[in-house]
Design a protein around this motif. Structure first.
Motif, PDB file in Angstrom:
ATOM      1  N   UNK A 129       0.838  -1.189   0.000  1.00  0.00           N
ATOM      2  CA  UNK A 129       0.000   0.000   0.000  1.00  0.00           C
ATOM      3  C   UNK A 129       0.877   1.245   0.000  1.00  0.00           C
ATOM      4  N   UNK A 130       0.639   2.154  -0.935  1.00  0.00           N
ATOM      5  CA  UNK A 130       1.422   3.391  -1.015  1.00  0.00           C
ATOM      6  C   UNK A 130       0.673   4.384  -1.883  1.00  0.00           C
ATOM      7  N   UNK A 131       1.076   5.651  -1.793  1.00  0.00           N
ATOM      8  CA  UNK A 131       0.458   6.668  -2.633  1.00  0.00           C
ATOM      9  C   UNK A 131       0.855   6.453  -4.093  1.00  0.00           C
ATOM     10  N   UNK A 132       0.092   7.054  -4.989  1.00  0.00           N
ATOM     11  CA  UNK A 132       0.253   6.798  -6.423  1.00  0.00           C
ATOM     12  C   UNK A 132       1.668   7.074  -6.915  1.00  0.00           C
ATOM     13  N   UNK A 133       2.240   8.203  -6.519  1.00  0.00           N
ATOM     14  CA  UNK A 133       3.574   8.556  -7.002  1.00  0.00           C
ATOM     15  C   UNK A 133       4.599   7.493  -6.698  1.00  0.00           C
ATOM     16  N   UNK A 134       4.557   6.964  -5.491  1.00  0.00           N
ATOM     17  CA  UNK A 134       5.508   5.917  -5.112  1.00  0.00           C
ATOM     18  C   UNK A 134       5.260   4.634  -5.889  1.00  0.00           C
ATOM     19  N   UNK A 135       4.003   4.276  -6.106  1.00  0.00           N
ATOM     20  CA  UNK A 135       3.695   3.061  -6.858  1.00  0.00           C
ATOM     21  C   UNK A 135       4.188   3.164  -8.297  1.00  0.00           C
ATOM     22  N   UNK A 136       4.008   4.319  -8.908  1.00  0.00           N
ATOM     23  CA  UNK A 136       4.460   4.497 -10.290  1.00  0.00           C
ATOM     24  C   UNK A 136       5.979   4.401 -10.373  1.00  0.00           C
ATOM     25  N   UNK A 137       6.670   4.984  -9.401  1.00  0.00           N
ATOM     26  CA  UNK A 137       8.131   4.875  -9.365  1.00  0.00           C
ATOM     27  C   UNK A 137       8.557   3.416  -9.239  1.00  0.00           C
TER      28      UNK A 137
END
Length: 305
Positions: A129-137
């Protein structure tokens, strides 16, 4: 170069990403001295230092900055070669690194995991689970296989598959539940509670209310939807939550839930993965499973407000 191994690359990638020997060693499940030995060995192979040591954290040297980019490209390529083999073996099995945003995870993840186990008994889902920016990275760096996010993400290297849409609903103190329901464009006149910066749901809520980021100086923030709903129950203000969160977040709070008047705002939940991943066909099937889970959740929410 004789002696250079994938282990060197993975350990250095972790150190560059985390910036601390102790925490990087922990993420790699080895001791800090063992990680230090591996990094020293890599520097000796290259003939130059990769990191500046000192203090509580490390900094990459110029060589380190260039090396980590190339190392990550190699690691991505190796992961995709492994996936190519998995794709040829038949039903998907083994590790599946699944990213999911915080405004979806608590409400949909249990159903997703259960459904995946029924269709792919050999699969080992590892959700993060993480915010979108971190997931995309993490997708770009091949640290995740797929991610469930709000669309669009508009990354050319990623495949985007829309799954379902859901409404935003208004959460108010219980004593206000009988008052006329405002339209979304009137919410900026109320004390609106929002998630902290970095959450895509915050940006979506601001857009719904026609509030610019520069005008949020006095807006009250919370770290989760649960916190926001509890703040509403305490009479601090109002908030918006996604439809799938209604049952979980409001059942023990003194709040009222209403669908907004006029144009009802929605968001699109979708799944993304790297276009180059050989498992794309299998991921498309997983997207169907997640879609079914989301639509099933929506049916459960029917009549909740």
């Amino acid at each position: 170069m004789n002696g250079l191994t994938m282990k060197h690359l993975r350990y250095f990638d972790a150190l560059a990403r985390i910036g601390h020997f102790g925490r990087a060693a922990e993420s790699c499940a080895i001791s800090q001295p063992a990680l230090s030995v591996q990094i020293r060995e890599l520097e000796e192979l290259l003939g130059a230092p990769l990191v500046e040591r000192g203090g509580r954290s490390i900094r990459l040297t110029t060589l380190g900055e260039e090396f980590v980019g190339r190392a990550r490209a190699i690691l991505r390529a190796v992961d995709e070669l492994e996936d190519l083999g998995r794709a040829a073996q038949g039903p998907l099995a083994g590790r599946l690194r699944l990213g999911i945003i915080p405004t979806v995870a608590p409400y949909l993840l249990p159903t997703i995991i259960k459904s995946l186990a029924q269709v792919y008994p050999g699969l080992d889902p590892r959700p993060r689970e993480a915010i979108t920016g971190r997931l995309i990275e993490d997708l770009a760096e091949a640290k995740l296989d797929i991610a469930i996010v709000a669309l669009p993400v508009s990354e050319p290297a990623l495949e985007e598959v829309p799954l379902f849409e859901e409404e935003f609903v208004l959460v108010r103190p219980l004593e206000d539940a009988e008052k006329p329901v405002p339209a979304s464009e009137r919410l900026h006149e109320m004390r609106l509670l929002l998630l902290e910066e970095g959450h895509c749901f915050r940006d979506q809520a601001l857009s719904v209310c026609n509030i610019t980021a520069a005008a949020t100086r006095d807006v009250m923030e919370g770290s989760s939807l649960s916190t926001l709903v509890q703040m509403v129950g305490a009479g601090i203000g109002v908030t918006l939550i996604p439809e799938m969160a209604i049952e979980t977040e409001t059942r023990s709070s003194s709040v009222g839930v209403s669908r907004l008047a006029g144009r009802r705002p929605t968001r699109t939940i979708g799944m993304v993965w790297r276009k180059t991943n050989p498992l794309s066909a299998q991921f498309a099937r997983i997207a169907d499973i997640v879609r079914e889970a989301g639509l099933s959740r929506q049916k459960q929410m029917t009549g909740a407000t």
